[in-house]
Write an enzyme that holds these catalytic residues in place. Structure first.
Site, PDB file in Angstrom:
ATOM      1  N   ASP A   1     -20.902   6.169   4.288  1.00  0.00           N
ATOM      2  CA  ASP A   1     -19.650   6.778   4.203  1.00  0.00           C
ATOM      3  C   ASP A   1     -19.103   5.624   3.179  1.00  0.00           C
ATOM      4  OD1 ASP A   1     -17.033   7.995   4.511  1.00  0.00           O
ATOM      5  OD2 ASP A   1     -16.575   6.669   6.068  1.00  0.00           O
TER       6      ASP A   1
ATOM      7  N   SER B   1     -11.152   6.128   6.266  1.00  0.00           N
ATOM      8  CA  SER B   1     -12.264   6.320   7.241  1.00  0.00           C
ATOM      9  C   SER B   1     -11.526   6.106   8.642  1.00  0.00           C
ATOM     10  CB  SER B   1     -13.170   5.407   7.070  1.00  0.00           C
ATOM     11  OG  SER B   1     -14.009   5.673   5.948  1.00  0.00           O
TER      12      SER B   1
ATOM     13  N   TRP C   1     -17.196   4.156  -0.695  1.00  0.00           N
ATOM     14  CA  TRP C   1     -16.278   4.554  -1.582  1.00  0.00           C
ATOM     15  C   TRP C   1     -16.088   3.512  -2.516  1.00  0.00           C
ATOM     16  CZ3 TRP C   1     -14.915   3.654   3.602  1.00  0.00           C
ATOM     17  CH2 TRP C   1     -14.328   2.356   3.812  1.00  0.00           C
TER      18      TRP C   1
ATOM     19  N   CYS D   1     -21.481   1.676   5.673  1.00  0.00           N
ATOM     20  CA  CYS D   1     -19.978   2.203   5.185  1.00  0.00           C
ATOM     21  C   CYS D   1     -19.446   1.204   4.420  1.00  0.00           C
ATOM     22  CB  CYS D   1     -19.043   2.490   6.525  1.00  0.00           C
ATOM     23  SG  CYS D   1     -17.363   3.329   5.867  1.00  0.00           S
TER      24      CYS D   1
HETATM   25  P1  FAD Z   1      -4.199   3.175  -5.894  1.00  0.00           P
HETATM   26  O1  FAD Z   1      -2.760   3.318  -6.476  1.00  0.00           O
HETATM   27  O2  FAD Z   1      -5.112   4.434  -5.693  1.00  0.00           O
HETATM   28  O3  FAD Z   1      -4.929   2.277  -6.898  1.00  0.00           O
HETATM   29  C1  FAD Z   1      -6.262   2.048  -7.125  1.00  0.00           C
HETATM   30  C2  FAD Z   1      -6.602   0.746  -7.803  1.00  0.00           C
HETATM   31  O4  FAD Z   1      -6.038   0.722  -8.893  1.00  0.00           O
HETATM   32  C3  FAD Z   1      -5.713  -0.369  -6.794  1.00  0.00           C
HETATM   33  O5  FAD Z   1      -6.676  -1.371  -6.757  1.00  0.00           O
HETATM   34  C4  FAD Z   1      -4.618  -0.854  -7.738  1.00  0.00           C
HETATM   35  O6  FAD Z   1      -4.222  -2.199  -7.528  1.00  0.00           O
HETATM   36  C5  FAD Z   1      -5.253  -0.718  -9.127  1.00  0.00           C
HETATM   37  N1  FAD Z   1      -4.042  -0.401 -10.108  1.00  0.00           N
HETATM   38  C6  FAD Z   1      -2.831   0.122  -9.984  1.00  0.00           C
HETATM   39  N2  FAD Z   1      -2.350   0.160 -11.183  1.00  0.00           N
HETATM   40  C7  FAD Z   1      -3.179  -0.244 -12.089  1.00  0.00           C
HETATM   41  C8  FAD Z   1      -3.492   0.048 -13.367  1.00  0.00           C
HETATM   42  N3  FAD Z   1      -2.207   0.164 -14.283  1.00  0.00           N
HETATM   43  N4  FAD Z   1      -4.394  -0.444 -14.130  1.00  0.00           N
HETATM   44  C9  FAD Z   1      -5.400  -0.958 -13.329  1.00  0.00           C
HETATM   45  N5  FAD Z   1      -5.693  -0.934 -12.110  1.00  0.00           N
HETATM   46  C10 FAD Z   1      -4.373  -0.388 -11.555  1.00  0.00           C
HETATM   47  N6  FAD Z   1      -9.829   2.026   1.799  1.00  0.00           N
HETATM   48  C11 FAD Z   1      -9.493   1.269   2.928  1.00  0.00           C
HETATM   49  O7  FAD Z   1      -8.856   0.152   2.697  1.00  0.00           O
HETATM   50  N7  FAD Z   1     -10.065   1.565   4.080  1.00  0.00           N
HETATM   51  C12 FAD Z   1     -10.610   2.632   4.451  1.00  0.00           C
HETATM   52  O8  FAD Z   1     -11.059   2.725   5.577  1.00  0.00           O
HETATM   53  C13 FAD Z   1     -11.037   3.682   3.294  1.00  0.00           C
HETATM   54  N8  FAD Z   1     -11.953   4.394   3.617  1.00  0.00           N
HETATM   55  C14 FAD Z   1     -12.064   5.593   2.535  1.00  0.00           C
HETATM   56  C15 FAD Z   1     -12.629   6.503   2.600  1.00  0.00           C
HETATM   57  C16 FAD Z   1     -13.259   7.697   1.640  1.00  0.00           C
HETATM   58  C17 FAD Z   1     -13.841   8.677   1.972  1.00  0.00           C
HETATM   59  C18 FAD Z   1     -12.575   7.258   0.288  1.00  0.00           C
HETATM   60  C19 FAD Z   1     -12.829   8.166  -0.837  1.00  0.00           C
HETATM   61  C20 FAD Z   1     -11.668   6.094   0.011  1.00  0.00           C
HETATM   62  C21 FAD Z   1     -11.650   5.077   1.052  1.00  0.00           C
HETATM   63  N9  FAD Z   1     -10.707   4.106   0.779  1.00  0.00           N
HETATM   64  C22 FAD Z   1     -10.474   3.185   2.007  1.00  0.00           C
HETATM   65  C23 FAD Z   1     -10.077   3.718  -0.361  1.00  0.00           C
HETATM   66  C24 FAD Z   1      -8.726   4.212  -0.326  1.00  0.00           C
HETATM   67  O9  FAD Z   1      -8.828   5.807  -0.235  1.00  0.00           O
HETATM   68  C25 FAD Z   1      -7.957   3.913  -1.528  1.00  0.00           C
HETATM   69  O10 FAD Z   1      -8.708   4.184  -2.724  1.00  0.00           O
HETATM   70  C26 FAD Z   1      -7.354   2.580  -1.461  1.00  0.00           C
HETATM   71  O11 FAD Z   1      -6.825   2.099  -0.352  1.00  0.00           O
HETATM   72  C27 FAD Z   1      -6.379   2.181  -2.687  1.00  0.00           C
HETATM   73  O12 FAD Z   1      -5.341   3.097  -2.654  1.00  0.00           O
HETATM   74  P2  FAD Z   1      -3.961   2.877  -3.225  1.00  0.00           P
HETATM   75  O13 FAD Z   1      -2.840   3.967  -3.413  1.00  0.00           O
HETATM   76  O14 FAD Z   1      -3.301   1.556  -2.548  1.00  0.00           O
HETATM   77  O15 FAD Z   1      -4.226   2.179  -4.520  1.00  0.00           O
END
Ligand code: FAD
Length: 676
Positions: free
Chosen positions: A674, A439, A676, A629
């Site tokens: 908003d 966001s 997630w 949010c």
């Molecule tokens: P990912 O790689 O996607 O992993 C997701 C989770 O799985 C993590 O906690 C990770 O530690 C865990 N994981 C990794 N490997 C494993 C495994 N082998 N087994 C189990 N678990 C595991 N986030 C924000 O911080 N700020 C925002 O403003 C924000 N806005 C968003 C708005 C929208 C519309 C949406 C859909 C999501 C938003 N998010 C926001 C969430 C963001 O999109 C991500 O999902 C989040 O930051 C995690 O991304 P990542 O790539 O670091 O983790």
């Protein structure tokens, strides 16, 4: 005339060059199917023609936002071909026109795997299809279908897309040939729900539709051919560039449109750590978009394109014994013309692993049982089958240990590399890296050429192993290097990117439009609720209102409810709120809930909202808009319950009626989420 020595050497050199050129043309045709095209490109956007031309009798449609539905669809399609001999293909809704959709003949089986996104909305790629289905479709009596919906029960409009398709098809006369299914990400049972549904559909195929079932074998849809001629130094080879334009350099890359297939390489000009705690981290990141025509409006989402960490890549390479292959260049040939090549080619193994495969998330039981046939020895195969075929053992030994693909396979084989797995298999069966959404926390009114995001870093330690989120740790790595911070990254990344294109802290991004918007009249009061990073778009809203005030508008009351654990550790933008209060004057108030302040009593935003019931009731009576949010699992629901309670008390109505009133606010866009 005899050739002299010089002539002869020139002749030989020329002959070698011609042979090399011809061989290269054969191995690496330069026509467009060398990468990154929609599968439909052979027959344009006409689905019926594509089906006919390729002799298909089974279609697996997917509506996918984060890649899960797409991944399920591709696995299901392969399984239908391999187990039942069906001529199956996956269909991305956005690749086809729908005008002759009602003419799909009734000897074609149609599977629909559709995710619900946001507030009960279709995914971007299914948007137009749903619009067509709702407004234009009439008779679908020749359609034979089944639907599996991917949803999250913590959201109000749980699985609304799956349900909508199922009902609408039925209403328009289509025949469902197998049971409707739903999976719930909110309960963490999506994979298992899908497997259960799939098994029941397979039973129907066997018992009611008389299909014969065979043992599952891998039938590749792509053929990998390594190059003897191309190296990583050849300019046409992809080293992980986001798409072909970034390799050929034929397009002005600062010009859009920027979307899920074409990002802008935006420079991070500023970054900073927002938490002061030792064990948690949250970064503020500023992307410069001034040299592009990328635009956003406050409340939109920024999609950040990921790459994998060095540490996860190393384990993945070890698990498949790919150490010597990193720089080897290969091309992919389609064995089935309806399959899309998912990234630009020719490409190196290393680029695919770093930039295109989702290697670090949780692994599915389905993946383990399917890959068992490529185990390095019989003992590993037996273990893979035993764990993969038993829900409880899988949950205990794999899921609870937070193992990713590589961890799982090395655990199953006790450290032996899985060298028998064809790389094509990984390309076809490992999910592809998808952008993560954030966001936007800046205001398009006050900073048109900068996009801010606020991201909490996802790290967890499990038995001395770090489990890390892909994008958030990439952002943290950038923050550390950019600020020469003394923080230690949990995992590290190649920040320079392919051919140094990401140098100077650039990342590929695009903007996704959102419906989370302030009322057009700035005089309307707003109640903003955003604990944790949920405050991100609300910061943008407040900055918008300050700019509107500077532009001469009268600004309505602005209440902000913010929550975090502790005032001194994770209070986001703590130093900014007093500044905003000064700018907006009395019309701005912030109410904070610090959940760990009193060890005997947890206080959350919903409690603070209830404390302000009189004020809130008055504001709602004067037409205030509500914005919520952040965390979808508990917060959004608890906050909604608080507002219902306030309305019930304030208006002397039952809580049930008040709940209905809140829902009607949602329909009128007066209550926006908003989450997630
Ligand atoms: P990912 O790689 O996607 O992993 C997701 C989770 O799985 C993590 O906690 C990770 O530690 C865990 N994981 C990794 N490997 C494993 C495994 N082998 N087994 C189990 N678990 C595991 N986030 C924000 O911080 N700020 C925002 O403003 C924000 N806005 C968003 C708005 C929208 C519309 C949406 C859909 C999501 C938003 N998010 C926001 C969430 C963001 O999109 C991500 O999902 C989040 O930051 C995690 O991304 P990542 O790539 O670091 O983790």
């Amino acid at each position: 005339m005899a050739l002299d020595t010089l002539d002869l050497s020139v002749f030989i050199a020329l002959a070698v060059a011609v042979l090399a050129y011809l061989a290269k043309q054969k191995l690496f045709p330069t026509k467009d199917d060398s990468g990154f095209l929609p599968a439909s490109s052979n027959s344009g956007r006409n689905l019926l023609e594509t089906i006919k031309r390729n002799g298909k009798n089974t279609l697996v449609f997917y509506g996918s936002q984060t890649g899960t539905a797409e991944d399920y669809a591709s696995k299901l399609s392969k399984e239908l071909s391999s187990r039942f001999g069906l001529k199956s293909m996956t269909v991305d809704f956005s690749d086809y026109d729908f005008d002759n959709f009602g003419d799909i003949p009734n000897d074609i089986l149609c599977f629909y795997l559709v995710a619900t996104y946001g507030e009960g909305e279709p995914t971007d790629n299914a948007n137009e299809f749903v619009e067509w289905l709702e407004n234009e479709a009439d008779n679908l009596s020749s359609l034979k279908y089944t639907v599996f919906g991917l949803g999250n029960s913590t959201y109000e409009f749980y699985n609304s897309m799956g349900r909508k398709l199922n009902e609408k098809f039925e209403e328009l006369g289509a025949e469902r040939f197998a049971t409707y299914g739903e999976g719930d990400d909110g309960k963490g049972t999506l994979d298992e729900d899908f497997l259960t549904w799939k098994e029941s559909v397979f039973d129907t195929l066997k018992n009611e539709l008389d299909f014969e079932e065979k043992e599952l074998t891998y039938e590749p849809g792509l053929k990998l051919e390594e190059s003897d001629f191309l190296t990583i130094d050849d300019s046409e080879v992809s080293l992980g560039e986001p798409n072909k334009s970034y390799i050929t350099g034929t397009k002005d890359l600062s010009k859009g449109p920027f979307d899920h297939s074409h990002p802008y390489l935006a420079q991070i000009t500023k970054s900073r750590e927002l938490f002061t705690s030792n064990d948690r981290s949250c970064v503020h990141i500023e992307f410069d978009i001034s040299n592009s025509n990328l635009r956003y409006s406050t409340g939109d989402h920024l999609a950040v394109w990921p790459s994998n960490s060095n540490e996860n890549i190393e384990t993945f390479i070890k698990a498949f014994g790919l150490e010597s292959k990193n720089d080897t260049v290969f091309q992919l040939k389609k064995l089935d013309p309806t399959i899309a090549i998912p990234f630009p080619t020719p490409i190196t193994y290393g680029a695919v692993i770093r930039h295109h495969l989702e290697i670090s998330g949780p692994v599915s039981r389905q993946f383990l049982s399917a890959i068992a046939s490529f185990a390095p020895d019989d003992a590993s195969k037996q273990r893979a089958n035993k764990i993969g075929n038993d829900k409880a053992i899988f949950a205990q030994e794999i899921t609870q240990n937070l193992f990713n693909i590589a961890d799982t396979l090395l655990y199953v084989s006790q450290g032996k590399p899985w060298t028998k797995v064809p790389f094509e298999y990984l390309i076809e069966n490992v999910a592809h890296l998808q952008p993560r959404y954030y966001s936007i926390s800046s205001s398009s009114l006050s900073e048109k050429t900068t996009i801010n995001v606020t991201a909490v870093i996802e790290t967890e330690k499990k038995d001395n192993r770090w489990v890390t989120g892909v994008v958030t740790n990439l952002l943290k790595n950038i923050e550390i290097v950019q600020n020469k911070s003394s923080d230690k990254p949990v995992v590290t990344y190649d920040l320079k990117g392919p051919r140094g294109k990401f140098s100077n802290f650039k990342l590929p991004v695009h903007v996704r439009r959102s419906t989370f918007k302030l009322p057009s009249n700035p005089n309307i009061p707003v109640i903003l609720v955003g604990p944790g990073t949920g405050v991100a778009p609300l910061r943008g809203f407040i900055r918008d209102r300050i700019q509107q005030k500077k532009n001469g508008s009268t600004i309505g009351e602005t209440l902000l409810f913010y929550g975090c654990r502790n005032e001194n550790e994770d209070f986001l933008y703590k130093e900014e709120w007093p500044e905003y209060a000064k700018e907006l004057g009395e019309s701005f108030e912030i109410f904070t809930a610090f959940s760990r302040h009193d060890p005997n009593k947890k206080v959350y935003v919903q409690h603070k909202i209830l404390e302000q019931k009189d004020k809130i009731n008055k504001l709602l009576e004067s037409g205030a808009f509500i914005y919520v949010c952040g965390d979808a699992s508990h917060m959004a629901r608890d906050v909604q319950a608080s507002f219902s309670k306030i309305l019930a008390e304030g208006r002397g109505i039952s809580e049930e009626k008040a709940g209905e009133l809140v829902r009607s606010f949602k329909v009128q866009n007066r209550y926006q989420e908003d989450v997630w």
